[in-house]
Design a protein around this motif. Structure first.
Motif, PDB file in Angstrom:
ATOM      1  N   UNK A  13       0.937  -1.366  -0.037  1.00  0.00           N
ATOM      2  CA  UNK A  13      -0.007  -0.074   0.028  1.00  0.00           C
ATOM      3  C   UNK A  13       0.926   1.216   0.111  1.00  0.00           C
ATOM      4  N   UNK A  14       1.937   1.262   0.612  1.00  0.00           N
ATOM      5  CA  UNK A  14       2.998   2.377   0.638  1.00  0.00           C
ATOM      6  C   UNK A  14       3.542   2.640  -0.551  1.00  0.00           C
ATOM      7  N   UNK A  15       3.850   1.491  -1.330  1.00  0.00           N
ATOM      8  CA  UNK A  15       4.385   1.672  -2.688  1.00  0.00           C
ATOM      9  C   UNK A  15       3.568   2.246  -3.686  1.00  0.00           C
ATOM     10  N   UNK A  16       2.270   1.940  -3.656  1.00  0.00           N
ATOM     11  CA  UNK A  16       1.030   2.276  -4.491  1.00  0.00           C
ATOM     12  C   UNK A  16       0.763   3.773  -4.317  1.00  0.00           C
ATOM     13  N   UNK A  17       1.206   4.189  -3.144  1.00  0.00           N
ATOM     14  CA  UNK A  17       1.087   5.709  -2.758  1.00  0.00           C
ATOM     15  C   UNK A  17       1.738   6.712  -3.792  1.00  0.00           C
ATOM     16  N   UNK A  18       2.949   6.036  -4.284  1.00  0.00           N
ATOM     17  CA  UNK A  18       3.880   6.788  -4.861  1.00  0.00           C
ATOM     18  C   UNK A  18       3.151   7.242  -6.339  1.00  0.00           C
ATOM     19  N   UNK A  19       2.155   6.593  -6.769  1.00  0.00           N
ATOM     20  CA  UNK A  19       1.405   7.111  -7.840  1.00  0.00           C
ATOM     21  C   UNK A  19       0.689   8.230  -7.762  1.00  0.00           C
ATOM     22  N   UNK A  20       0.701   8.826  -6.387  1.00  0.00           N
ATOM     23  CA  UNK A  20      -0.120  10.016  -6.180  1.00  0.00           C
ATOM     24  C   UNK A  20       0.738  11.078  -6.492  1.00  0.00           C
ATOM     25  N   UNK A  21       2.034  10.955  -6.667  1.00  0.00           N
ATOM     26  CA  UNK A  21       2.978  11.944  -6.799  1.00  0.00           C
ATOM     27  C   UNK A  21       3.370  12.273  -8.425  1.00  0.00           C
ATOM     28  N   UNK A  22       3.493  13.503  -8.879  1.00  0.00           N
ATOM     29  CA  UNK A  22       3.608  13.738 -10.363  1.00  0.00           C
ATOM     30  C   UNK A  22       4.688  13.096 -10.975  1.00  0.00           C
ATOM     31  N   UNK A  23       5.648  12.768 -10.318  1.00  0.00           N
ATOM     32  CA  UNK A  23       6.974  12.082 -10.816  1.00  0.00           C
ATOM     33  C   UNK A  23       6.705  10.632 -11.357  1.00  0.00           C
ATOM     34  N   UNK A  24       5.586  10.025 -10.654  1.00  0.00           N
ATOM     35  CA  UNK A  24       5.286   8.646 -10.926  1.00  0.00           C
ATOM     36  C   UNK A  24       4.276   8.257 -11.912  1.00  0.00           C
ATOM     37  N   UNK A  25       4.285   7.272 -12.759  1.00  0.00           N
ATOM     38  CA  UNK A  25       2.956   7.097 -13.688  1.00  0.00           C
ATOM     39  C   UNK A  25       2.576   5.829 -13.168  1.00  0.00           C
ATOM     40  N   UNK A  26       3.476   4.792 -13.034  1.00  0.00           N
ATOM     41  CA  UNK A  26       2.762   3.299 -12.939  1.00  0.00           C
ATOM     42  C   UNK A  26       4.008   2.547 -11.689  1.00  0.00           C
ATOM     43  N   UNK A  27       3.334   1.700 -10.975  1.00  0.00           N
ATOM     44  CA  UNK A  27       4.023   1.111  -9.870  1.00  0.00           C
ATOM     45  C   UNK A  27       3.586  -0.214  -9.851  1.00  0.00           C
ATOM     46  N   UNK A  28       4.538  -1.273  -9.914  1.00  0.00           N
ATOM     47  CA  UNK A  28       3.903  -2.587  -9.918  1.00  0.00           C
ATOM     48  C   UNK A  28       5.236  -3.486  -9.323  1.00  0.00           C
ATOM     49  N   UNK A  29       4.712  -3.556  -7.838  1.00  0.00           N
ATOM     50  CA  UNK A  29       5.562  -4.684  -7.014  1.00  0.00           C
ATOM     51  C   UNK A  29       5.351  -5.889  -7.289  1.00  0.00           C
ATOM     52  N   UNK A  30       6.250  -6.702  -7.054  1.00  0.00           N
ATOM     53  CA  UNK A  30       6.266  -8.215  -7.515  1.00  0.00           C
ATOM     54  C   UNK A  30       6.958  -9.168  -6.319  1.00  0.00           C
TER      55      UNK A  30
END
Length: 392
Positions: free
Chosen positions: A77-94
């Protein structure tokens, strides 16, 4: 004596004893052909790596984290919060389960299982052949659904559609909801074609997998990549209370690292192959010394009728250069031929013939012949006519 005449005499000597000439050239042939072939394979691999990364895009980050304890674990959930910032487009944890037992009907084999979210396939530029991607609902409700790589689907279902069928992964039943098109090896050197994709939270629960090890992040643009990388580094340093325990690499760094590794290995192999040229040069020197001994009387006759020392020197030196040059030419042809045949013997392996390296290898073989032929030629030129004529 003119150069044309010297070349003609050298060719007559070479063709007069073809087996000995071929064996003399063999070291040079092997050396030149090996260098040309290895460089072609190395450059072909480098081009393949660059193409793979270009297909992935140039604005991606790969975050690898390791360690024990909650303080060094990545939270989904913390990693997916990165998508809220303008520098990030997509986050895919594995997370990964390597060598899982996968069974369908009476067919059983081992494949890697990747637990991730719905962003993973678009980020990897992996297209669906049929069915659907993982959905948010699958993550929310921990649905046991799976997407098969093309090779996995072909293994269990052949040309039939796998959609809606159930497979058993390490004793857990999953429903197949998608099948991927063939893609080939990815930038990590593995193949998504040989993988099964499942929801991350489902994999964590049913396979008892722990922390997220690898996270793929796509920046909003290439211009934002440096900012995104710095942001992630500060975030992880603050979370782990240390700047160790994780690595962050962008696509360009990964590409350059893999190309550098490939180039280093290729250069090492070329160094080994170049030794054959030196061995070939020693062989040429030995045979030329034997030739001088066999033709001592001929040398005496030439000197007695007016041949100067430089004429004898050039005569034997040209013979050595012709032998090494012919060996280099044959090696060059064989190396180019091997470069085109190699992809047929190793499917998926590309080659790229380097004409400049081929030319340099040929010129170096001529140089080797000149260097190693100088001593026998000089020895022949120093023979005294009276002593040479007395030789039987």
């Amino acid at each position: 004596m003119r150069t044309i005449e010297l070349l003609a005499m050298a060719l007559r000597t070479v063709t007069g004893n073809p087996m000995r000439s071929f064996l003399t050239m063999l070291g040079v042939i092997i050396g030149v052909s090996s260098v040309v072939t290895l460089v072609a394979i190395g450059r072909g691999s480098s081009d393949q790596i660059a193409k793979q990364y270009e297909n992935m895009g140039t604005n991606q980050l790969v975050v690898n984290a390791g360690g024990t304890g909650r303080a060094t674990q990545l939270d989904y959930n913390e990693l997916m919060q990165l998508e809220l910032f303008p520098e990030f487009q997509t986050v895919a944890p594995t997370i990964s389960l390597n060598g899982a037992n996968i069974k369908y009907d009476r067919t059983q084999d081992k494949y890697n299982v990747i637990g991730t979210n719905d962003r993973y396939l678009p980020l990897m530029k992996a297209d669906l052949a049929e069915g659907r991607n993982i959905a948010e609902a699958d993550l929310d409700f921990r649905n046991p659904v799976a997407i098969l790589g093309s090779e996995v689907a072909d293994k269990y279902f052949g040309n039939a559609s796998p959609i809606g069928e159930d497979i058993n992964i390490n004793g857990v039943v999953f429903t197949i909801v998608g099948k991927l098109k063939s893609k080939g090896s990815n930038t990590a050197g593995t193949s998504i074609d040989k993988a099964v994709i499942v929801p991350l939270v489902t994999a964590q629960r049913v396979f008892k997998l722990g922390q997220i090890r690898t996270t793929y992040i796509e920046a909003s643009s290439s211009d934002q990549l440096a900012k995104a990388q710095d942001f992630v580094k500060r975030y992880l340093t603050n979370k782990f209370k240390s700047d160790t325990g994780f690595t962050i690499m962008n696509q360009e760094e990964l590409m350059n690292a893999r190309i550098a590794a490939t180039s280093t290995m290729t250069n090492q192999l070329i160094s080994v192959a170049a030794i054959s040229l030196l061995v070939g040069g020693i062989g040429i020197m030995n045979i030329m010394l034997v030739t001088v001994s066999e033709r001592t009387r001929e040398i005496g006759i030439r000197k007695s009728i007016g041949a100067k020392r430089r004429n004898i020197l050039f005569q034997f030196l040209v013979e050595a250069v012709v032998i090494s040059g012919l060996g280099g030419l044959i090696g060059l042809i064989l190396g180019i031929a091997a470069s085109y045949v190699w992809p047929m013997l190793s499917p998926g392996q590309a080659t790229k013939v380097s004409w400049d390296i081929g030319l340099y290898s040929f010129l170096f073989s001529v140089f080797v012949g000149m260097v190693f032929g100088l001593y026998p030629a000089n020895k022949a030129s120093k023979l005294r006519p009276i002593d040479a004529l007395r030789t039987d």
